[in-house]
Design an enzyme around this catalytic site. Structure first.
Site, PDB file in Angstrom:
ATOM      1  N   LYS A  28       7.873  16.131 -13.182  1.00 41.76           N
ATOM      2  CA  LYS A  28       6.653  15.548 -13.760  1.00 41.76           C
ATOM      3  C   LYS A  28       5.466  15.707 -12.805  1.00 41.76           C
ATOM      4  CE  LYS A  28       3.771  13.078 -15.939  1.00 41.76           C
ATOM      5  NZ  LYS A  28       3.272  13.271 -17.272  1.00 41.76           N
ATOM      6  N   CYS A  54      -3.615  11.125 -15.507  1.00 44.53           N
ATOM      7  CA  CYS A  54      -2.427  11.865 -15.067  1.00 44.53           C
ATOM      8  C   CYS A  54      -2.747  12.837 -13.946  1.00 44.53           C
ATOM      9  CB  CYS A  54      -1.849  12.608 -16.264  1.00 44.53           C
ATOM     10  SG  CYS A  54      -1.537  11.483 -17.616  1.00 44.53           S
TER      11      CYS A  54
HETATM   12  N1  SAJ Z   1      -9.784  20.295 -16.973  1.00 46.33           N
HETATM   13  C1  SAJ Z   1     -10.651  21.155 -16.356  1.00 46.33           C
HETATM   14  N2  SAJ Z   1     -10.422  22.496 -16.489  1.00 46.33           N
HETATM   15  C2  SAJ Z   1      -9.376  22.979 -17.197  1.00 46.33           C
HETATM   16  C3  SAJ Z   1      -8.490  22.075 -17.820  1.00 46.33           C
HETATM   17  C4  SAJ Z   1      -8.712  20.732 -17.683  1.00 46.33           C
HETATM   18  O1  SAJ Z   1     -11.618  20.760 -15.693  1.00 46.33           O
HETATM   19  O2  SAJ Z   1      -9.249  24.204 -17.284  1.00 46.33           O
HETATM   20  C5  SAJ Z   1     -10.005  18.837 -16.827  1.00 46.33           C
HETATM   21  C6  SAJ Z   1     -10.256  18.142 -18.151  1.00 46.33           C
HETATM   22  O3  SAJ Z   1     -11.606  18.190 -18.496  1.00 46.33           O
HETATM   23  C7  SAJ Z   1      -9.775  16.736 -17.851  1.00 46.33           C
HETATM   24  C8  SAJ Z   1      -8.639  16.955 -16.862  1.00 46.33           C
HETATM   25  O4  SAJ Z   1      -8.806  18.264 -16.358  1.00 46.33           O
HETATM   26  O5  SAJ Z   1     -10.781  15.976 -17.200  1.00 46.33           O
HETATM   27  C9  SAJ Z   1      -7.247  16.824 -17.426  1.00 46.33           C
HETATM   28  O6  SAJ Z   1      -7.166  17.290 -18.773  1.00 46.33           O
HETATM   29  P1  SAJ Z   1      -5.922  18.101 -19.357  1.00 46.33           P
HETATM   30  O7  SAJ Z   1      -6.191  18.345 -20.780  1.00 46.33           O
HETATM   31  O8  SAJ Z   1      -5.627  19.270 -18.522  1.00 46.33           O
HETATM   32  O9  SAJ Z   1      -4.665  17.156 -19.162  1.00 46.33           O
HETATM   33  P2  SAJ Z   1      -4.353  15.618 -19.532  1.00 46.33           P
HETATM   34  O10 SAJ Z   1      -4.629  14.792 -18.311  1.00 46.33           O
HETATM   35  O11 SAJ Z   1      -4.968  15.193 -20.790  1.00 46.33           O
HETATM   36  O12 SAJ Z   1      -2.764  15.712 -19.764  1.00 46.33           O
HETATM   37  C10 SAJ Z   1      -1.948  16.205 -18.714  1.00 46.33           C
HETATM   38  C11 SAJ Z   1      -1.025  17.285 -19.289  1.00 46.33           C
HETATM   39  N3  SAJ Z   1      -0.337  17.954 -18.201  1.00 46.33           N
HETATM   40  C12 SAJ Z   1      -0.333  19.303 -18.091  1.00 46.33           C
HETATM   41  O13 SAJ Z   1      -0.939  20.010 -18.853  1.00 46.33           O
HETATM   42  C13 SAJ Z   1       0.446  19.863 -16.965  1.00 46.33           C
HETATM   43  C14 SAJ Z   1      -0.031  16.639 -20.247  1.00 46.33           C
HETATM   44  O14 SAJ Z   1       0.916  17.592 -20.689  1.00 46.33           O
HETATM   45  C15 SAJ Z   1       0.694  15.477 -19.550  1.00 46.33           C
HETATM   46  O15 SAJ Z   1       1.594  14.847 -20.429  1.00 46.33           O
HETATM   47  C16 SAJ Z   1      -0.335  14.472 -19.119  1.00 46.33           C
HETATM   48  O16 SAJ Z   1      -1.213  15.116 -18.191  1.00 46.33           O
HETATM   49  C17 SAJ Z   1       0.377  13.310 -18.489  1.00 46.33           C
HETATM   50  O17 SAJ Z   1       0.527  12.284 -19.153  1.00 46.33           O
HETATM   51  O18 SAJ Z   1       0.837  13.443 -17.355  1.00 46.33           O
END
Ligand code: SAJ
Length: 427
Positions: A203, A257
């Site tokens: 995780k 997360c």
């Molecule tokens: N972000 C960026 N650039 C990117 C991708 C994301 O700046 O290219 C930023 C987003 O704007 C946001 C943050 O990162 O602020 C996180 O967003 P996200 O959509 O990447 O992820 P979360 O936090 O919504 O969900 C993550 C996911 N983990 C992964 O993709 C490895 C999800 O699968 C997990 O279940 C979740 O964390 C969790 O609960 O841990």
């Protein structure tokens, strides 16, 4: 009928409890927050998540899901409480500890206990197991104990709960197998069995991997600003390489997360987790970088008015936890700027008292600039010509590369794109 007691009815516990209830289990959902219990028993839900309200209502109506303030004897206990981050970047384990303690009086021979909360490595064996064994029962023998992290994406929780692969780490094989038998009720993705500490690491590794990859994208954006390069153009070319997939730079990393979990490695092994720590620092500094870009453009931020569009941590959700957009708003205020906020997903929020506007027009009127902080779908097709007439100064900062810059420029806007050191004059 198998009885499941789910402790913690947040983003994960509530969908999980509902899912078991709609798959033939007798479920009691427990939350120590009386307000949550009242809301759920009143037929509403306290979380914005597509489709969730319907599922919860159906589960409660069928009688298979009951909401309560205290745990009850059950066949399986699922602990899905938050693990917040403390000010010193250590994991706040108090909810896990108190939820585990609340299970002890109800624990019986043959029960299964599953921890779902994201936790530092070895939490299941070093923290949860000793608490549960205060019951006089032995983990792996008298009762079964496993760790199974949630990995669903907010906004797509119901679908991903079913479709994603699931890892179940037992304190022994029998525990992992019992976990598989339970989740197999609704999980269609592959269920992989391992030991508890491996599952905990899986995780943390997933979210840390993503954090580090976003950090390098953010660092590339800063380098591009320095070297007069448009990072988006450079990335698009680099990503044509078959083994390169650079993620999106932006105003920082939010959510509960990715911006939190890597610290659990840093806390547990600071001597090793140095790259992980550095990536966190890069992403955490990104809001200040955005404000610095604005300061360079405006000279003095004091007295300037900005319309901040979007304050959630990512698009199309109402979740503001650890949102970099909120931090940008606060940094601007600290610099003496006036900020008006509009977010179609946020009606009110304590940290934005007095700043939230009811319409985009109210936020934009007489402002010195628009700041696009979250690429909500409602913002993608904004009518720049209409907004242009409302502003004091036609300026827009796009931190997500989400707007149609040519259209905005045609409406008379000066467009500042994060990571575009080349600027609009290049031809
Ligand atoms: N972000 C960026 N650039 C990117 C991708 C994301 O700046 O290219 C930023 C987003 O704007 C946001 C943050 O990162 O602020 C996180 O967003 P996200 O959509 O990447 O992820 P979360 O936090 O919504 O969900 C993550 C996911 N983990 C992964 O993709 C490895 C999800 O699968 C997990 O279940 C979740 O964390 C969790 O609960 O841990």
């Amino acid at each position: 009928m198998v009885k499941v007691c789910v402790l913690g009815l947040g983003y994960i516990g509530l969908p999980t409890a509902s899912m078991f209830a709609t798959h033939g289990f007798d479920v009691v959902g427990v939350d120590v927050n009386q307000a949550v219990v009242t809301i759920l028993n009143g037929g509403s839900i306290h979380i914005e998540e597509p489709g969730l309200k319907t599922v919860v209502q159906a589960a409660i109506k069928s009688g298979c899901l009951r909401i309560a303030a205290c745990p009850e004897p059950a066949d399986a206990f699922i602990i899905a409480v938050p693990t917040p981050i403390n000010a010193d970047k250590t994991a706040g384990m108090h909810y896990v500890i108190s939820a585990t303690e609340s299970v002890v009086p109800h624990l019986r021979q043959g029960n299964l206990v599953i921890l779902e909360s994201t936790s530092p490595p070895r939490t299941t064996v070093d923290l949860v197991q000793p608490i549960l064994e205060r019951s006089g029962l032995k983990a792996g023998q008298d009762f079964l104990l496993a760790y199974s992290p949630e990995r669903v994406l907010p906004g797509q929780i119901l679908r991903e709960l079913v479709e994603n692969s699931r890892v179940i780490g037992g304190v022994n094989r029998a525990s992992a197998e019992a976990g598989r038998n339970l989740y197999a009720a609704f999980v269609q993705g592959e269920i992989v069995l391992t030991d508890a500490t491996t599952a905990e690491m899986v995780k943390l590794m997933e979210n840390t991997y993503r954090d580090i990859n976003i950090a390098i994208a953010n660092e590339f954006a800063r380098l591009a600003d320095r070297f007069g390069v448009n990072v988006w153009e450079a990335m698009a070319v680099a990503n044509r390489h078959p083994r390169v997939k650079i993620l999106q730079p932006g105003p920082g990393v939010g959510g509960h997360c990715i911006s939190v979990d890597p610290w659990f490695f840093v806390e547990s092994a600071p001597d090793i987790a140095q790259l992980i720590r550095q990536a966190r620092l890069v992403n955490d500094a990104q809001p200040a970088y955005v404000v610095q870009k604005l300061a360079e453009k405006f000279g003095e931020l004091k007295g300037k008015t900005f319309a901040a569009l979007g304050v959630t941590y990512k698009p199309n959700v109402d979740d503001m936890r650890e949102s970099p957009a909120v931090e940008i708003v606060h940094l601007l205020q600290q610099a003496g700027a006036i900020v008006r906020v509009f977010d179609p997903y946020v009606e009110d929020a304590a940290e934005l008292t007095g700043l939230l506007q009811k319409s985009i027009e109210a936020a934009v009127e007489h402002a010195d600039g628009i700041l696009l902080l979250v690429q909500h779908r409602e913002f993608l097709g904004l009518d720049s010509a209409k907004l242009a007439a409302l502003l004091q100064r036609r300026f827009v900062l796009d931190t997500r590369n989400a707007l149609n810059h040519a259209a905005w420029r045609a409406s008379g806007f000066e467009v500042l794109l994060l990571g575009d050191g080349k600027g609009e004059d290049w031809e």
